[in-house]
Each structure stands twice: as C-alpha cells, then as structure tokens.
Design an enzyme around this catalytic site. Structure first.
Site, PDB file in Angstrom:
ATOM      1  N   ASP A   1       0.858  -1.181   0.000  1.00 23.15           N
ATOM      2  CA  ASP A   1       0.000   0.000   0.000  1.00 23.15           C
ATOM      3  C   ASP A   1       0.895   1.232   0.000  1.00 23.15           C
ATOM      4  O   ASP A   1       1.937   1.245   0.651  1.00 23.15           O
ATOM      5  CB  ASP A   1      -0.894  -0.014   1.245  1.00 23.15           C
ATOM      6  CG  ASP A   1      -1.841   1.164   1.279  1.00 23.15           C
ATOM      7  OD1 ASP A   1      -2.608   1.318   0.323  1.00 23.15           O
ATOM      8  OD2 ASP A   1      -1.800   1.926   2.265  1.00 23.15           O
TER       9      ASP A   1
ATOM     10  N   ASP B   1      -6.579  -2.487   4.824  1.00 27.31           N
ATOM     11  CA  ASP B   1      -5.652  -3.501   4.324  1.00 27.31           C
ATOM     12  C   ASP B   1      -5.917  -4.883   4.918  1.00 27.31           C
ATOM     13  O   ASP B   1      -5.432  -5.883   4.394  1.00 27.31           O
ATOM     14  CB  ASP B   1      -4.210  -3.112   4.664  1.00 27.31           C
ATOM     15  CG  ASP B   1      -3.790  -1.817   4.002  1.00 27.31           C
ATOM     16  OD1 ASP B   1      -4.233  -1.558   2.879  1.00 27.31           O
ATOM     17  OD2 ASP B   1      -3.028  -1.063   4.625  1.00 27.31           O
TER      18      ASP B   1
ATOM     19  N   ASP C   1      -0.983  -1.234   6.679  1.00 31.03           N
ATOM     20  CA  ASP C   1      -1.082  -0.821   8.083  1.00 31.03           C
ATOM     21  C   ASP C   1      -2.490  -0.424   8.488  1.00 31.03           C
ATOM     22  O   ASP C   1      -2.790  -0.362   9.667  1.00 31.03           O
ATOM     23  CB  ASP C   1      -0.139   0.356   8.368  1.00 31.03           C
ATOM     24  CG  ASP C   1      -0.468   1.583   7.518  1.00 31.03           C
ATOM     25  OD1 ASP C   1      -1.364   1.495   6.662  1.00 31.03           O
ATOM     26  OD2 ASP C   1       0.178   2.623   7.721  1.00 31.03           O
TER      27      ASP C   1
END
Length: 839
Positions: free
Chosen positions: A307, A580, A576
């Site tokens: 990400d 996610d 994080d």
C-alpha cells in the site's frame, strides 16, 4: 441532534443501559488457548502414546527402572511443549495495543472524559484537534473540521467534514479510529464496537480462513504416510516375535520399539524449531512473527503487494519543492535560499494558523523554519489581526498581520485556482501557472499557491477578495517516500520478486511514487473502475502485466490478492490500515506495519514490522530462503537416520539374533541427537547468491525424488555397515553387553556421520566445515560425551544394558558408522566440476 439524543446528551442511566445492551465499544480479541488445552494437544501426539505404552509394558514385565525413565520422558515432552506454546501465546497477546482511546462526551449537560470502551450509541461526542474518534457518529455541528481517514481509506490528505441534516453523506459522518487534525465538532454516536466501519472490516476477517503453507501440507502428508507404514510394521514385528519366540509382552515391546524408531515426529519438530529460530533472528531486525510458517513462505514469495500510504510513504506531509522565479527548487536544506524563495516560504508560513494541527501547515512551518528563519521571528513579533477562514467557496487560508511599524501584510495560501484568481496576473500568465500546477500534480505533489498583499488602512477588508495580491509562487508538499524503500525494492527485483503498489490515490500520484520507489511502471496502470469491469478470469490475466493499481477500494484489494493467487503467484501483502486487513489475511503472507498499524491489521498479518522499516522485509526474505534450504538438508538427514534405527529393530529378529534396541535406546537418540541436529542444520549460514536467484517454485515438493533417493540410500548404507559390525561382534563371542554397546555406538557414530554429510547436498564435508557453526561442535561434543557416559559410567550403562568397550571395539564402531556415508562424499566430489548438484 436526533430525537433520541437531547442537546444535553444522554443521561448516565441511559448510557449505562445501552452499555449493558450493546456491550463495550471494543473489538473482540482472538481467543487464547489455555495451558490445559495445550497439554491435551500434546497427549494426542503419537510419540507420547508410544512412550506411555512402552512404560506400561515395562511395568507388566516388572522393569520398574525402565518404566520410570520412560515416564520421565513423557513429563519432559509435555513440559517442553507447553512452555514453548505458552511463550507463543504471550507474545501474540503482547502485540495487541490494549490501551483504549479516551473520549469527551456530553452527559446530563456536563462534559465528561471517559474510556473509549464506555462510549454508547446516542452519546454526544465533543471532538477537537488531535482527538481519535472513538466510534462512528453523525456530525451535528462543525467548525472547520478536517479528519485524517487514512487508516480506513488509505488517503494521506485529511477530509473536510460538514454537518448534514440526515448524515447520510460521508462528509457528514466521522468514523471510529480516524483522527481529527483541525477544527472542532459535535457528533451523535451511531455505531460502536463491531458495528462500526472499523469493526465491520475486522469482522469480515472471520470469514477468511488462513491457509497452511505448502511445506506444512507436504510435511503432514509425509508424516501420515510414514506413520501408517510404521504402524503396519509394528504389528507385523509383534506378531512375528510371538510366532518365533512365543513371548507376547516382549513382542509388544519389540513392536513399540520399532514404532518409536519409525514415528516421524521429528519432521514437524524440525519445522517448528527452524521457523521459531528464524523468527527469533528476524525479531532482532525489528520483524515480529505472528505465524511462524510465514517466515519460510516469504522465501518463496513471487509478488509483494504494498500500500502506498504509510507503507511506501511515511504517511506525513513534507515540504519538498517550491516553484519560484519560473522554476522548481528542491527544498533539501542545501545552500542558502534566494531572496524570492525566502519570501515565498515566509509568506506561506504567515498564512498558517498560530497553533496548527493540519499536517500540511505543520510541514510548511517546519520547512520554512529551516530555509527562512525570518518567518518564525515574524510570527512571534507580528500581531495576527484578521483571519479569513478556509471554506467551501474560498479554498484558501488568508491572514492579516500587523508589523511592529504599523504596516499591514496580508498572506494567502490555498488552491491554485483560488489564489491565482486573486493575484494581479494576466490571463496567459494565469493559464501557464495552472498548467504548471497540473504537471506538478502529475508528479504526485500537493500544490498550494502563495500570494502577498500590502495594506496600509487601519481597518481590514471584510472580504479577502478585496486585496490585490502579488503571486509569489507555489509550495509543493508530498507524503515522502520512506528512505529504505528504493534499496528494498531493488533488492526484491534482484531476488525475482515483483513489487506491486495498490493505493486509493489517483493514477498520476501513484505512478510518481512508483517511479521514485523503483517499481516497474512499463505496464498499464489499472484503476478501481477498470477492475470493477473485469470478471475474475480477466482480472487474473490483467494482473500479470500491471504493477501499479490506483483508486482501489478496500474490497478490491482483497480481489486483487485473490487474482494474483489465481494467477499462480505466491503473494505477500504489506499494509497498516483497517482497509488492508482483509487482503493481509487472504494473502499467503500478510505483513503489517507495527508503529501506526491498527490492531485489526496486525491480527490479520503473519509478520509485523515493528519499526515500520520496509527494508527489513528483504532480510526476512533472505531468512526464508535460508530456512527452506536448511530444512531440505535436515529432512534428508531425518529420512536417512530413521532407516538404520528402524532396520536394527527388525533385522536381529529376522536373523534370529538377540535384540539390542529397546525403547530406552530410542529415547536416547530422540532426546540427545535428533532435536540437537535440528539446531545444527538451522544454524547453517545462508548460501552465497541466495538473493540473486528467482524464488523457488512453490509447486516443487519438499520430498522430491532426488532427496528421497539420497536419504534412503544413505540410510540403507549406514544400516548395512552397522549390521555388519553387529554381526561381527556376535560372531566374535563377545558378551551380550559388549555386543549391544558396540552396535549402539555404531548407530550413534553413523548418526553423527549423517549429520556431517547432510550439512550440504553439494559441498564436500571439508568445505562445509569451513562455515562457522558453533552449534555443530556443541552437538558433536555433547553426543560423544553422552555416549561415553552410557557405555563407561556403570549406573548409566546398567540402565542401557551395556558393558564397557575396548578401544579397538570402539574404533570398529566408529569405522562402521563413517563407512556408510563415504559414497555420498565421493559423489559430491565427482559432481563438483559439473556445478552445483540439485538439492
């Protein structure tokens, strides 16, 4: 306010009733196994049952001493396993951040600070800058409210909030776990705990089953097969003993001895030890392992999904460039700024709040403090007299300052289209500036235009549009790339791992970050809209050529991971935020950022980067590859070592010789040599070039034909040499104690020779011994000392039914053990010119 919540908030009685009805405002923690549950798992293990059975037979035979020794072994097995499992449970619990955020609520008309867990539906929250929102809520009143929702959406920039009548639109809601970065507001709680957006994603994880790794599945199949064969041979040996010698209890004991020799309990032990010690090694580099098999699996990863926000970047805004005097200047602190650049930064700083919480304003002040110190002095010595606030129809912040000499200075910063429209520019200049702003946005930069006006009247204008501003330039902010990322991405590329970026940001921003990080950008950029139009099969084809995915929704991250898995990739996913978490759990290996990662993301992950250091994942990949190679070496050894041990439980019976292996001898081998050798193989250093070759094919079996053939060949050759030595001792007329001691010593020496031969499948022994491995020498020395005690210390020797060996007989045992592996060492020498052998 809704009709259920009066302007004074809930009463204490109402709050208590709702807390009792809905439960605390927390997410349910994962259930822990109790010590009793762990112990019950141990007693179902085959080796445990065999030890208990052998102890019972010894009691029936009247051999109390042997029964006590085996019973003590049972206790040791239980204690070691329970202690190890409890340590794991405590480590997982320590990972969770149990501190609950505090919340300011209005109850009975009085503001009260309570634990976040005590917030209930209908509570009236009082929000201010810096507050963590404790629950989902509908905004009732706002004052310039900006909220950082990056943990839910992945977007680094804060979101402007408004109070809407029905609260249906997203800008009229605040969500649990998000952070207020500017302004104030009041909101009525609509959902708590698992019913929030934060909790809904966490609850969704329960529907996803964590997969076992291929190594776990293959080892389990091998264990079942060998155990089935061992059980059949156990029954056959017991029946044969009864038929040939007529003693049922001794027949059962002989069968149990063979079963103990064949039960492959070391196979899963090797996996546990190797992975546990691998986890300990990477923990020293700041990587916490929550599920140990993932360490090995990461060594086979072919795709690493990351990400952007908070993973590749630092999830903070920083002042990185400035556009002044017709060109861009990097703000890296090198050299003195020009007069025009200093003026631009000073004015931008004057257009910031006195006590800013907005991340962009804090970044501007930090950058100006380094490059233009006069800005900080002006903010302290000048007087802020007029504030023109940011609003939906005025996308800028404008401040009127009075200098000590009485001169008025008006500073403005904001959206380029708003500020440029207020500056004294002709149409061509304004158009050129907007085009420049568009190009900068394509590089992933967040742009603010800055202007200044002088004001000599004592009264300030009512509207900021009344001033005639002079355009000074642009300041460019970005969520900076983590310093370790480019090197880590390059190392992944050399190791044959494709790095894929998945973000909710715009394609232009995503591409800019990908280029800076070194992620491949030659393929197409797939957006969330593109993915929505593709079915699963088409998406699995599309992901093969794309490494950048932009404007991705949380549920699409999960779909992307599934598509990559369907395309045959071994997928690692880093992240994080709450958004996610489903993809983290669905991936073969989920890797969460630990410092700012959410509980739900950490719970969904197999690995946690404690220092949020993306570069440490490379060392984890290296460790994973080392673990797999060493596991293959250890498994080849275990296949080999079981052959002579099991064979010598059967061969004497077949030839009518006296048995010399009993359960106590098998326990010696299991507790002294086999667990120790696992440590030896684990401690072997990584091979050179381990990170300069592609990942291993996950479809390649651990127990392939070459490894099985080599292991069985080594085992049979050691069996043959030890059998010959035992026959020689019997034929020479030596006592039963001497014969048994010589045969057992030959097995132990053969075991140690197998350890040395299997340190490498390609390197000859002398080369392998040059690598530092202190554990090897401790195991060799400890085993030889234990063997000496078993043969030459009278009380111990009587337990094993041994008699002392003469030096010549000890040399015969040594020669028999070593002879069985000489052909393998010769084969490695002969293969050397043709390169490294297949392992």
């Amino acid at each position: 306010m809704n009709e259920q919540t009066p302007p004074t908030g809930l009463s204490e009685a109402q709050a208590a009733a709702r807390l009792a009805a809905d439960g605390p405002n927390t997410l349910e923690a994962a259930r822990q196994r109790t010590t009793l549950a762990i112990a019950l798992e141990v007693v179902r293990e085959p080796m445990f049952l065999l030890l208990v059975g052998a102890a019972a037979v010894y009691l029936l035979l009247g051999s109390l001493r042997e029964a006590l020794v085996l019973s003590a072994s049972v206790v040791v097995v239980i204690v070691i396993t329970v202690v190890q499992e409890r340590k794991t449970e405590r480590a997982l619990e320590a990972l969770r951040d149990l501190s609950s955020p505090r919340a300011l609520v209005l109850r009975d008309g009085v503001e009260r600070r309570i634990a976040g867990a005590e917030v209930v539906r209908g509570d009236l929250l009082v929000l201010a800058e810096g507050d963590r929102v404790p629950a989902d809520a509908r905004l009732a009143a706002v004052n310039e409210l900006l909220v950082d929702e990056s943990l839910l959406t992945g977007e680094a920039l804060p979101v402007e909030k408004r109070a809407l009548g029905d609260g249906a639109a997203r800008e009229g809601q605040v969500y649990s776990g998000t952070l207020v970065v500017k302004g104030q507001g009041r909101a009525v709680v609509t959902a708590t705990g698992a019913h929030t957006e934060f909790g809904r994603i966490g609850g969704f994880l329960a529907s996803l089953e964590s997969e076992k790794t291929a190594l776990q599945r293959e080892t389990a199949r091998a264990v079942k097969l060998i155990a089935a064969i061992g059980l059949a041979l156990c029954v056959a040996v017991s029946l044969l003993y009864v038929a040939m010698r007529g003693d049922a209890l001794d027949g059962i004991l002989a069968g149990l001895t063979l079963a103990m020799a064949m039960v492959p309990e070391e196979f899963p032990v090797v996996l546990t030890v190797f992975l546990a010690l691998g986890a300990w090694r990477i923990a020293k580099r700041g990587v916490l392992t929550r599920r140990m098999p993932a360490v090995e699996m990461l060594g086979a990863a072919t795709v690493l999904c990351v990400d952007k926000t908070g993973t590749l970047t630092e999830n903070r805004m920083a002042l990185v460039e400035a556009y002044v005097e017709g060109g861009w200047r990097r703000l890296d602190g090198r050299g003195a700024p020009s007069h025009a650049l200093a003026e631009l930064l000073e004015t931008a700083a004057l257009a910031c709040e006195l006590e800013p919480f907005d991340p962009m304003e804090r970044a501007i002040l930090q950058g100006a403090r380094r490059a233009a110190p006069r800005a900080e002095r002006a903010r302290r010595s000048w007087r802020l007299e007029r504030d023109y606030p940011f609003s939906a129809d005025f996308l800028a912040v404008c401040h009127g300052w009075r200098a000590p000499g009485g001169e008025g200075v008006v500073a403005i910063k904001g959206a380029p289209e708003t500020v440029l429209a207020l500056c004294a520019l002709d149409e061509a200049a304004r158009r050129a500036a907007l085009e420049e702003a568009g190009r900068a946005a394509g590089r992933g930069l967040r742009l603010l235009a800055v202007g200044e006006a002088r004001w000599h009247a004592p009264q300030w204008a009512e509207d900021a549009r009344a001033y005639r501003f002079r355009w000074l330039g642009f300041v460019a902010l970005a969520d900076p790339l983590r310093a370790s990322v480019p090197a880590a991405v390059a190392e992944c590329r050399r190791a044959g791992i494709r790095v894929v970026m998945i973000t909710g940001d715009y394609p232009a921003t995503a591409l800019a970050i990908a280029r800076e990080a070194g992620i491949a950008t030659d393929g197409a950029v797939l957006s969330g809209e593109d993915i929505a139009r593709l079915d699963d099969a088409a998406l699995a084809r599309a992901v093969r050529g794309a490494s950048v995915f932009a404007r991705i929704l949380p549920e699409q991250k999960l779909r992307l991971v599934s598509a990559l898995k369907a395309a045959g990739e071994v997928v690692a996913m880093t992240g994080d935020g709450v958004n996610d978490a489903p993809a983290l759990k669905a991936a073969h290996i989920g890797v969460a950022m630990g410092k700012r990662g959410t509980d739900v993301a950490r719970e969904a992950s197999a690995l946690v980067l404690l220092e949020d250091d993306f570069g440490s994942i490379v060392e984890t990949v290296r460790t994973g590859r080392r673990i797999y190679e060493n596991i293959r070496n250890a498994m080849r050894y275990l296949i080999a070592v079981h052959v002579p041990t099991a064979g010598l439980s059967f061969v004497p019976l077949a030839f009518g010789w006296p048995l010399f292996l009993f359960p106590v001898h098998i326990v010696f081998l299991e507790f002294v040599i086999d667990p120790a050798c696992s440590i030896v193989f684990e401690a072997e250093p990584s091979e050179e070039g381990a990170m300069h070759r592609p990942p291993r094919d996950p479809r390649r079996p651990l127990f392939d034909r070459a490894m099985l053939a080599t292991g069985l060949g080594l085992g049979l050759s050691v069996l043959a040499s030890v059998t010959l030595a035992y026959w020689w001792a019997l034929d020479s007329g030596r006592s039963a104690g001497e014969v048994r001691a010589l045969g057992f010593a030959a097995i132990v020496f053969g075991n140690l020779a197998l350890i040395l031969a299997n340190l490498s499948g390609a390197q000859p022994l002398l080369e392998a011994l040059r690598r530092p491995n202190r554990a090897l020498w401790w195991v060799l020395g400890g085993t030889l000392a234990a063997l000496g005690a078993a043969i030459y210390v009278a009380p111990v020797a009587s337990l094993f039914r041994f008699a002392p060996l003469a030096p010549g007989d000890a040399l015969v045992a040594l020669a028999a053990g070593v002879a069985g592996v000489l052909w393998f060492e010769l084969a490695k020498l002969l293969r050397r010119p043709r390169g490294r052998a297949a392992r």
